[in-house]
Scaffold this motif. Structure first.
Motif, PDB file in Angstrom:
ATOM      1  N   ASN A 112      65.746  15.704 -10.483  1.00  0.00           N
ATOM      2  CA  ASN A 112      64.546  14.903 -10.179  1.00  0.00           C
ATOM      3  C   ASN A 112      63.274  15.627 -10.601  1.00  0.00           C
ATOM      4  O   ASN A 112      62.332  15.026 -11.135  1.00  0.00           O
ATOM      5  CB  ASN A 112      64.494  14.574  -8.686  1.00  0.00           C
ATOM      6  N   MET A 113      63.275  16.947 -10.317  1.00  0.00           N
ATOM      7  CA  MET A 113      62.085  17.728 -10.670  1.00  0.00           C
ATOM      8  C   MET A 113      61.892  17.770 -12.180  1.00  0.00           C
ATOM      9  O   MET A 113      60.781  17.632 -12.694  1.00  0.00           O
ATOM     10  CB  MET A 113      62.232  19.158 -10.108  1.00  0.00           C
ATOM     11  N   ASP A 129      62.971  15.554 -14.277  1.00  0.00           N
ATOM     12  CA  ASP A 129      62.528  14.220 -14.713  1.00  0.00           C
ATOM     13  C   ASP A 129      61.042  14.043 -14.469  1.00  0.00           C
ATOM     14  O   ASP A 129      60.314  13.509 -15.311  1.00  0.00           O
ATOM     15  CB  ASP A 129      63.318  13.140 -13.968  1.00  0.00           C
ATOM     16  N   SER A 130      60.593  14.511 -13.270  1.00  0.00           N
ATOM     17  CA  SER A 130      59.172  14.362 -12.933  1.00  0.00           C
ATOM     18  C   SER A 130      58.299  15.172 -13.884  1.00  0.00           C
ATOM     19  O   SER A 130      57.279  14.684 -14.386  1.00  0.00           O
ATOM     20  CB  SER A 130      58.937  14.820 -11.487  1.00  0.00           C
ATOM     21  N   ALA A 139      58.170  13.536 -17.190  1.00  0.00           N
ATOM     22  CA  ALA A 139      57.259  12.384 -17.185  1.00  0.00           C
ATOM     23  C   ALA A 139      55.809  12.854 -17.223  1.00  0.00           C
ATOM     24  O   ALA A 139      54.973  12.289 -17.943  1.00  0.00           O
ATOM     25  CB  ALA A 139      57.512  11.541 -15.935  1.00  0.00           C
ATOM     26  N   ASP A 140      55.503  13.923 -16.452  1.00  0.00           N
ATOM     27  CA  ASP A 140      54.124  14.451 -16.458  1.00  0.00           C
ATOM     28  C   ASP A 140      53.757  14.953 -17.848  1.00  0.00           C
ATOM     29  O   ASP A 140      52.641  14.744 -18.327  1.00  0.00           O
ATOM     30  CB  ASP A 140      54.003  15.592 -15.445  1.00  0.00           C
TER      31      ASP A 140
END
Ligand SMILES: [Ca+2]
Ligand SMILES: [Ca+2]
Ligand SMILES: [Ca+2]
Length: 258
Positions: free
Chosen positions: A73-74, A76-77, A80-81
């Motif tokens: 998740n991290m 992916d985040s 995305a950032d």
């Protein structure tokens, strides 16, 4: 369940060992009898140990899975950032490029307008010179964009008659508003009438076109003094090159301006 140890027939005779002796003890008395509940307890203990091991493994597997999920998740985040920041960077680059183009276009327009302005100013100056030369009749002198008539040498008149002469020529007594014009008007004769008076109201100096005198830097030192209470008209002298108030009845040369 019991365990019995016995010798082959005839090898030990009566000395064979029987762990299943009815008394619960061997003939030797020191070997304990292994009962069924002991074995059951051992099996249960083993099962518990196995369950415990499996539980620990399952827990660790779950924790590892949870941690892997958090990491994913991290990632992916962060991904995305990163993509978002890249998009913003690209947008800022486009904006900067557009602004640079606009600035260059404005600078180009400014240069064109400035060049046009300079050209127009040159044309205005040329037209003013042409106009001054064209409109100044014979006997008149051009200065700037105006024409001046200086009275005939040796002819003098009062301020009122001097003005009358100018009016008859379609002009009026000179209105002197700049240092350059003052020098120009005052250099022809020793004393020259100009179109300034306070005859309508003492102390209020007004030009012949009705405008009030601005400032007092063109007066001679100590002037206007309205000497003897009868000095209501202004003259300029070649020596002083500044204004002085004198009686309007005095006779001087004069300067007309058109
Ligand atoms: Ca003037
Ligand atoms: Ca006066
Ligand atoms: Ca005076």
């Amino acid at each position: 369940m019991s365990v019995a140890l016995s010798s082959k027939s005839g090898e030990f005779g009566d000395d064979s060992i029987n762990l299943m002796a009815p008394a619960g003890r061997s003939k030797f008395g020191w070997i304990p009898q292994i009962s069924g509940w002991c074995i059951g307890a051992a099996v249960c203990l083993g099962c518990l140990l196995l369950i415990l091991i499996l539980g620990v493994v399952a827990h660790n597997s779950s924790a590892i899975g949870h941690r892997d999920s958090m990491c994913e998740n991290m990632i992916d985040s962060l991904t995305a950032d990163r993509e978002s920041l890249r998009a913003e960077r690209d947008q800022l680059k486009d904006t900067s490029s557009n602004l640079t183009k606009e600035i260059e276009a404005l600078q180009s327009q400014y240069k064109a307008v400035a060049a046009s302005r300079d050209k127009l100013q040159e044309e205005v100056n040329t037209l003013n010179l042409t106009r001054a030369r064209r409109e100044c009749h014979q006997g008149w002198k051009a200065f700037g964009d105006k024409c001046y008539y200086f009275s005939t040498s040796g002819v003098t008149k009062s301020w009122a008659l001097s003005r009358k002469d100018c009016l008859e020529r379609g002009a009026d007594l000179a209105i002197v508003t700049t240092r350059e014009e003052l020098d120009f008007v005052s250099k022809t004769y020793a004393v020259t009438w100009i179109g300034l008076s306070d005859k309508d109201r003492e102390g209020k100096w007004v030009w012949v076109d009705g405008t009030e005198l601005q400032g007092d830097e063109f007066w001679q030192d100590g002037e206007p003094n309205n000497s003897d209470g009868d000095e209501d008209c202004a003259e300029v002298s070649r020596s002083a090159k500044r204004f002085n108030d004198v009686p309007c009845s005095r006779r001087f040369s004069w300067a007309c301006e058109l």
